[in-house]
Each structure stands twice: as C-alpha cells, then as structure tokens.
Write a protein that holds these residues in place. Structure first.
Motif, PDB file in Angstrom:
ATOM      1  N   ARG A 117      52.000  38.502  40.336  1.00  0.00           N
ATOM      2  CA  ARG A 117      50.882  39.358  40.874  1.00  0.00           C
ATOM      3  C   ARG A 117      49.563  38.969  39.242  1.00  0.00           C
ATOM      4  NH1 ARG A 117      51.264  46.015  41.651  1.00  0.00           N
ATOM      5  NH2 ARG A 117      49.036  45.802  41.666  1.00  0.00           N
ATOM      6  N   GLN A 118      48.845  38.331  40.023  1.00  0.00           N
ATOM      7  CA  GLN A 118      48.349  37.837  38.661  1.00  0.00           C
ATOM      8  C   GLN A 118      46.953  39.366  37.872  1.00  0.00           C
ATOM      9  OE1 GLN A 118      45.957  34.292  40.126  1.00  0.00           O
ATOM     10  NE2 GLN A 118      48.111  33.984  40.942  1.00  0.00           N
ATOM     11  N   ARG A 119      47.013  39.565  38.868  1.00  0.00           N
ATOM     12  CA  ARG A 119      45.681  40.942  38.640  1.00  0.00           C
ATOM     13  C   ARG A 119      44.649  40.269  37.856  1.00  0.00           C
ATOM     14  NH1 ARG A 119      47.093  45.446  40.613  1.00  0.00           N
ATOM     15  NH2 ARG A 119      49.389  45.694  41.042  1.00  0.00           N
ATOM     16  N   ALA A 120      44.853  40.638  36.167  1.00  0.00           N
ATOM     17  CA  ALA A 120      43.111  40.818  34.924  1.00  0.00           C
ATOM     18  C   ALA A 120      44.542  39.679  34.677  1.00  0.00           C
ATOM     19  CB  ALA A 120      43.376  41.978  34.101  1.00  0.00           C
ATOM     20  N   GLU A 166      38.242  51.398  40.281  1.00  0.00           N
ATOM     21  CA  GLU A 166      39.253  50.590  41.032  1.00  0.00           C
ATOM     22  C   GLU A 166      39.395  49.711  41.874  1.00  0.00           C
ATOM     23  OE1 GLU A 166      41.132  50.305  38.744  1.00  0.00           O
ATOM     24  OE2 GLU A 166      40.116  51.436  36.777  1.00  0.00           O
ATOM     25  N   PRO A 167      39.303  48.852  41.803  1.00  0.00           N
ATOM     26  CA  PRO A 167      40.691  48.299  42.702  1.00  0.00           C
ATOM     27  C   PRO A 167      41.703  48.482  43.137  1.00  0.00           C
ATOM     28  CG  PRO A 167      39.831  46.495  40.361  1.00  0.00           C
ATOM     29  CD  PRO A 167      39.914  48.027  40.257  1.00  0.00           C
ATOM     30  N   GLN A 168      41.526  47.880  44.966  1.00  0.00           N
ATOM     31  CA  GLN A 168      43.249  48.540  45.723  1.00  0.00           C
ATOM     32  C   GLN A 168      44.162  47.247  46.518  1.00  0.00           C
ATOM     33  OE1 GLN A 168      41.181  50.044  49.234  1.00  0.00           O
ATOM     34  NE2 GLN A 168      39.598  51.743  48.068  1.00  0.00           N
ATOM     35  N   ALA A 169      44.823  47.854  46.483  1.00  0.00           N
ATOM     36  CA  ALA A 169      45.951  47.017  46.478  1.00  0.00           C
ATOM     37  C   ALA A 169      45.472  45.619  47.876  1.00  0.00           C
ATOM     38  CB  ALA A 169      47.710  47.734  46.673  1.00  0.00           C
ATOM     39  N   CYS A 170      45.980  45.077  47.216  1.00  0.00           N
ATOM     40  CA  CYS A 170      45.766  44.152  48.901  1.00  0.00           C
ATOM     41  C   CYS A 170      46.682  44.210  49.833  1.00  0.00           C
ATOM     42  CB  CYS A 170      45.816  42.807  48.461  1.00  0.00           C
ATOM     43  SG  CYS A 170      45.699  40.817  49.544  1.00  0.00           S
ATOM     44  N   PRO A 171      46.088  44.710  51.127  1.00  0.00           N
ATOM     45  CA  PRO A 171      46.775  44.919  52.395  1.00  0.00           C
ATOM     46  C   PRO A 171      48.118  44.345  53.124  1.00  0.00           C
ATOM     47  CG  PRO A 171      44.815  44.322  53.181  1.00  0.00           C
ATOM     48  CD  PRO A 171      44.851  44.800  51.198  1.00  0.00           C
ATOM     49  N   THR A 172      47.996  42.848  52.623  1.00  0.00           N
ATOM     50  CA  THR A 172      48.451  41.681  53.051  1.00  0.00           C
ATOM     51  C   THR A 172      49.741  41.463  52.010  1.00  0.00           C
ATOM     52  OG1 THR A 172      46.190  40.541  53.570  1.00  0.00           O
ATOM     53  CG2 THR A 172      48.797  38.674  53.747  1.00  0.00           C
ATOM     54  N   CYS A 173      49.359  41.078  50.898  1.00  0.00           N
ATOM     55  CA  CYS A 173      50.705  41.167  50.009  1.00  0.00           C
ATOM     56  C   CYS A 173      50.923  42.453  49.652  1.00  0.00           C
ATOM     57  CB  CYS A 173      50.472  39.805  49.118  1.00  0.00           C
ATOM     58  SG  CYS A 173      49.446  41.084  48.194  1.00  0.00           S
ATOM     59  N   SER A 174      50.915  43.295  49.905  1.00  0.00           N
ATOM     60  CA  SER A 174      51.343  44.683  49.494  1.00  0.00           C
ATOM     61  C   SER A 174      51.009  44.854  47.418  1.00  0.00           C
ATOM     62  CB  SER A 174      52.362  45.521  49.672  1.00  0.00           C
ATOM     63  OG  SER A 174      52.447  45.672  51.917  1.00  0.00           O
ATOM     64  N   GLY A 175      49.804  43.948  47.445  1.00  0.00           N
ATOM     65  CA  GLY A 175      49.910  44.319  46.185  1.00  0.00           C
ATOM     66  C   GLY A 175      50.839  42.856  44.844  1.00  0.00           C
ATOM     67  N   THR A 194      44.422  36.008  50.534  1.00  0.00           N
ATOM     68  CA  THR A 194      43.422  37.549  50.836  1.00  0.00           C
ATOM     69  C   THR A 194      42.930  37.484  49.294  1.00  0.00           C
ATOM     70  OG1 THR A 194      44.645  38.642  53.355  1.00  0.00           O
ATOM     71  CG2 THR A 194      42.903  39.510  51.741  1.00  0.00           C
ATOM     72  N   CYS A 195      43.888  37.480  48.772  1.00  0.00           N
ATOM     73  CA  CYS A 195      43.550  37.669  47.479  1.00  0.00           C
ATOM     74  C   CYS A 195      43.812  36.793  46.477  1.00  0.00           C
ATOM     75  CB  CYS A 195      43.910  39.253  46.950  1.00  0.00           C
ATOM     76  SG  CYS A 195      45.773  38.718  46.671  1.00  0.00           S
ATOM     77  N   SER A 196      43.863  35.569  47.150  1.00  0.00           N
ATOM     78  CA  SER A 196      43.791  34.388  46.124  1.00  0.00           C
ATOM     79  C   SER A 196      45.189  35.169  44.714  1.00  0.00           C
ATOM     80  CB  SER A 196      42.823  33.831  45.442  1.00  0.00           C
ATOM     81  OG  SER A 196      42.059  34.062  46.478  1.00  0.00           O
ATOM     82  N   GLY A 197      46.081  35.616  44.623  1.00  0.00           N
ATOM     83  CA  GLY A 197      47.461  35.646  44.511  1.00  0.00           C
ATOM     84  C   GLY A 197      46.910  36.790  43.177  1.00  0.00           C
ATOM     85  N   VAL A 198      45.290  37.937  43.615  1.00  0.00           N
ATOM     86  CA  VAL A 198      45.223  38.703  42.584  1.00  0.00           C
ATOM     87  C   VAL A 198      45.941  39.805  42.699  1.00  0.00           C
ATOM     88  CG1 VAL A 198      43.399  39.877  41.428  1.00  0.00           C
ATOM     89  CG2 VAL A 198      42.626  37.640  42.028  1.00  0.00           C
ATOM     90  N   GLY A 199      46.334  40.522  43.927  1.00  0.00           N
ATOM     91  CA  GLY A 199      47.277  41.525  44.645  1.00  0.00           C
ATOM     92  C   GLY A 199      46.372  42.881  44.654  1.00  0.00           C
ATOM     93  N   GLN A 200      44.926  42.171  44.856  1.00  0.00           N
ATOM     94  CA  GLN A 200      44.523  43.405  44.365  1.00  0.00           C
ATOM     95  C   GLN A 200      42.770  43.093  45.160  1.00  0.00           C
ATOM     96  OE1 GLN A 200      43.180  44.994  40.501  1.00  0.00           O
ATOM     97  NE2 GLN A 200      44.981  46.158  40.191  1.00  0.00           N
ATOM     98  N   ILE A 201      42.454  43.482  45.855  1.00  0.00           N
ATOM     99  CA  ILE A 201      40.324  43.714  46.809  1.00  0.00           C
ATOM    100  C   ILE A 201      39.674  43.985  46.041  1.00  0.00           C
ATOM    101  CG2 ILE A 201      41.612  42.188  48.115  1.00  0.00           C
ATOM    102  CD1 ILE A 201      40.892  44.873  50.019  1.00  0.00           C
ATOM    103  N   ILE A 202      38.383  44.342  46.060  1.00  0.00           N
ATOM    104  CA  ILE A 202      37.400  45.108  45.972  1.00  0.00           C
ATOM    105  C   ILE A 202      36.625  44.857  46.918  1.00  0.00           C
ATOM    106  CG2 ILE A 202      35.553  45.235  43.873  1.00  0.00           C
ATOM    107  CD1 ILE A 202      37.010  43.649  42.189  1.00  0.00           C
TER     108      ILE A 202
END
Length: 380
Positions: A117-120, A166-175, A194-202
């Motif tokens: 998870r890359q997140r921030a 707050e961003p939500q966990a990506c449903p494809t990779c479960s965060g 889906t989230c490009s590795g961030v682990g979250q979607i907005i």
C-alpha cells in the motif's frame, strides 16, 4: 534422516496462532534466505524446510491433521497433489509469497510499506539555483526567494476528497494496493489497476486539486546564506519541498549556490587573488600601491625595488571566511609591470639615455643572451 518438527523449524509453540506463525516464518525466512547467507551452504535447505513447515501450518486443515498425526498425515499421498510441492505437500512459492514484500523491502534497503500500500506518498525534493555576488558570499546574507511548488490543498486539507472526507479502501484489492494472479507454479503480484497501488479510492474528489491532495502555488521563503559559501555549496531546507500526495510528508528544498565572477578578485577556495598593475618606474625603484580588499576597504602594499611582473605578495587574513569557521584565507597581490605607451619625443630620448646607463641592471636579459650566444656557437 527424520524430519524435524514443523513448530521447531519455525521456532514457534504448538499453540501458536496464525499471526504468530506468520511472524515466526517471516523471521526465519529473512534469517535463512540464500541471498543473505552466501557463506552458509546449508541455508538453502533450511530455507526450504521453513517454507515446507509454514505451508502446512498456515492452512487450518493441514495444521489440524499435522497436530493430530504429525508427518504421517502427509505420507502416502495424503497431502494431495498438483503443482510444485515439497516433501510435505507444501507449495513453496505460495508460502513465500505471504512475506515476499517484507523480504523484498529489506533486501533492497527500502523498508517499504507492507502489503504494497502506497497511500500517502512523500513529496518530491526541489532544487533552486541561486546566483550571488562575491561580496555577498564574503558577508553572508538573508535572501528572499520565490519557489513554484505543490502545497497541501487548502480545500480538502490534503486528503484529496471533497470536504476533507476520508478515502475508502479500494474494493478491487481490499486496500492492499496489489492484486495477485496465479501463473503456473508462481503467484504474481501486480499493481492494482483500480487504485494504481494507492490502496484507496476517492468517490468524490476535491474540485480544487482533482483528488491529488495538493495544488500548485508559489511560495516566498527567506533563506539564510552563511558567509564563506562558494559555487557548488548546497543548502538543505527540510520540509520546504513539494507537498506529499494525500497528506504525505513534504519533501525538502535544496538551494544550490553559484558565486558570480568578480571584476577584481579571483577566488581559489578561501584565498583571493588580485592582479595589480604598477608602473615601470615603481617596479624599478620601489614604492607603495593601494589595493582594494573584499570587505570594501583598502590596504597599502610596499613594492620592493626591482620587482618583476608576476611577483606575488600576501595580505594575511584578507581572503574569504571559511564556511564552517576556522578563520579566513589570504589575499595575494600579483604585480603586473606596465610598459608605458604613447611616449613623447622627450620621454623616448630619456629612455634611450637610461638604457645606455643601465646595461648592467638587467641580469635576466644579459643571462638570456649569453645562453643564446652559447647555443649559436654550439650549433655552428
């Protein structure tokens, strides 16, 4: 040779939970990985043994069978078939994939975030080239600069979501930021599309920054330039670089100094050189010349009689200050004896008369022609 108890292999107790077993395996895998044990010929076998043990104990059904029957539970085909299996029916690639990222981060020295998870993410470092005068490098200064950069979005406080949600966990990779796919014997991990590795979607991106959590602006900063800097000096301003993505830490700003060339002084480290023209008369009979110094003052230098072009004289501690203390360099005066031009008839007449009277006053000239005569005589 009899097989070792799987719990002993991992260094775990028989009542260990799944998390405790994974932690124990992670420790063993890092300890025994062949890349870290080139001098241990048994490391590879021990590494495979740990893989086999964890492959069995991480599976609840296999663990229950092992706890009841021991190694006999997997003898005679009881372990099931298919795929690349170890002696206990263990799929080595599957076991190792559970801690691959932890090990990969350690081997590469990155210490990356677990689970991919890359997140921030941290903001980029910035470079600013600053040209200053030699006098400014001598005295030091406070310099106001304007830096175009990315700053945390004021509308969403850097979250990237409208209203600061707050961003939500990506449903494809479960965060997790990565998705797994089975290819033959191996489990391959790829960045989540889906989230490009961030682990979250907005779901509702901020209208100001488009979901990035930062916006482009110019920032005004006051930079302290210490005395003694020279071309190539780098000054780091921590936390003054580009804002991180979605609230991540800010990068740093690096100020690279370039000191302009000076009309009077040439610099060599902490020393200064100044070429001072003197008249032929002053060089011949001696005298005083007044020279400038980098601090804006002036010094009187005594020119010895008979000085030639290129002669240097030192003014101690009149050079540049050392950047980190330790005093100052010196200033060197280099004499440039100047031949007079545009002579009047009277001046020419006096010089000719002077030349007749000074045949013995030019030792270098006399020595040169003696060498020339000897050269010609030897070549005849």
């Amino acid at each position: 040779m009899a097989k070792r108890d799987y719990y002993d292999v991992l260094g775990a107790s028989k009542g260990a939970s799944a998390d405790e077993l994974k932690k124990a395996y992670r420790k063993k895998a890092k300890e025994l990985h062949p890349d870290r044990n080139s001098d241990n010929p048994n490391a590879e076998e021990q590494f495979k043994e740990a893989n086999e043990a964890y492959e069995v104990l991480k599976d609840a059904d296999k663990k229950a069978a092992y706890d009841r029957y021991g190694h006999a539970a997997f003898e005679g085909g009881m372990g099931g078939g298919g795929g690349q299996r170890g002696p206990g029916g263990g799929d080595f690639s599957s076991a190792f994939s559970d801690v691959f990222e932890d090990l990969f981060g350690d081997f590469m020295g990155g210490g990356g975030q677990r689970g991919g998870r890359q997140r921030a993410s941290r903001g980029s470092d910035l470079r600013y080239n600053l040209r200053i005068e030699l006098e400014e490098a001598f005295n030091g200064l406070q310099k106001a600069i304007t830096v175009p950069t990315s700053v945390s979005c004021s509308s969403c406080d850097g979250s990237g979501a409208e209203g600061g949600a707050e961003p939500q966990a990506c449903p494809t990779c479960s965060g997790m930021g990565k998705v797994r796919a089975q290819q033959g014997f191996f489990t391959v991990e790829r960045t989540c599309p889906t989230c490009s590795g961030v682990g979250q979607i907005i779901k509702n991106p901020c209208k100001t920054c488009g979901g990035a959590g930062r916006e482009q602006k110019e920032r005004s900063l006051s930079v302290n330039i210490p005395a003694g800097v020279e071309t190539g000096t780098r000054i780091r301003l921590a936390g003054e670089g580009e804002a991180g993505m979605r609230g991540g830490p800010t990068g740093d700003l690096y100020i690279f100094i370039e000191v302009k060339e000076h009309d009077l002084f040439q610099r060599d480290g902490v020393d200064l050189f100044c070429r001072v023209p003197v008249s032929m008369t002053t060089a011949a009979i001696g005298g005083d010349v007044e020279v400038p110094t980098i601090d804006g003052g002036r010094s009187r230098v005594k020119v010895p009689g008979g000085s030639q072009s290129g002669r240097q004289m030192r003014l101690r501690s009149k050079g540049m200050p050392a950047l980190r203390g330790g005093g100052s360099g010196d200033m060197f005066i280099e004499l440039a004896v100047e031949t007079p031009v545009n002579l009047t008839s009277k001046q020419k007449e006096l010089l000719r008369e002077f030349e007749k009277l000074s045949e013995e006053n030019n030792p270098e000239l006399s020595g040169f022609f003696k060498k020339v005569k000897s050269f010609w005589d030897g070549s005849a």
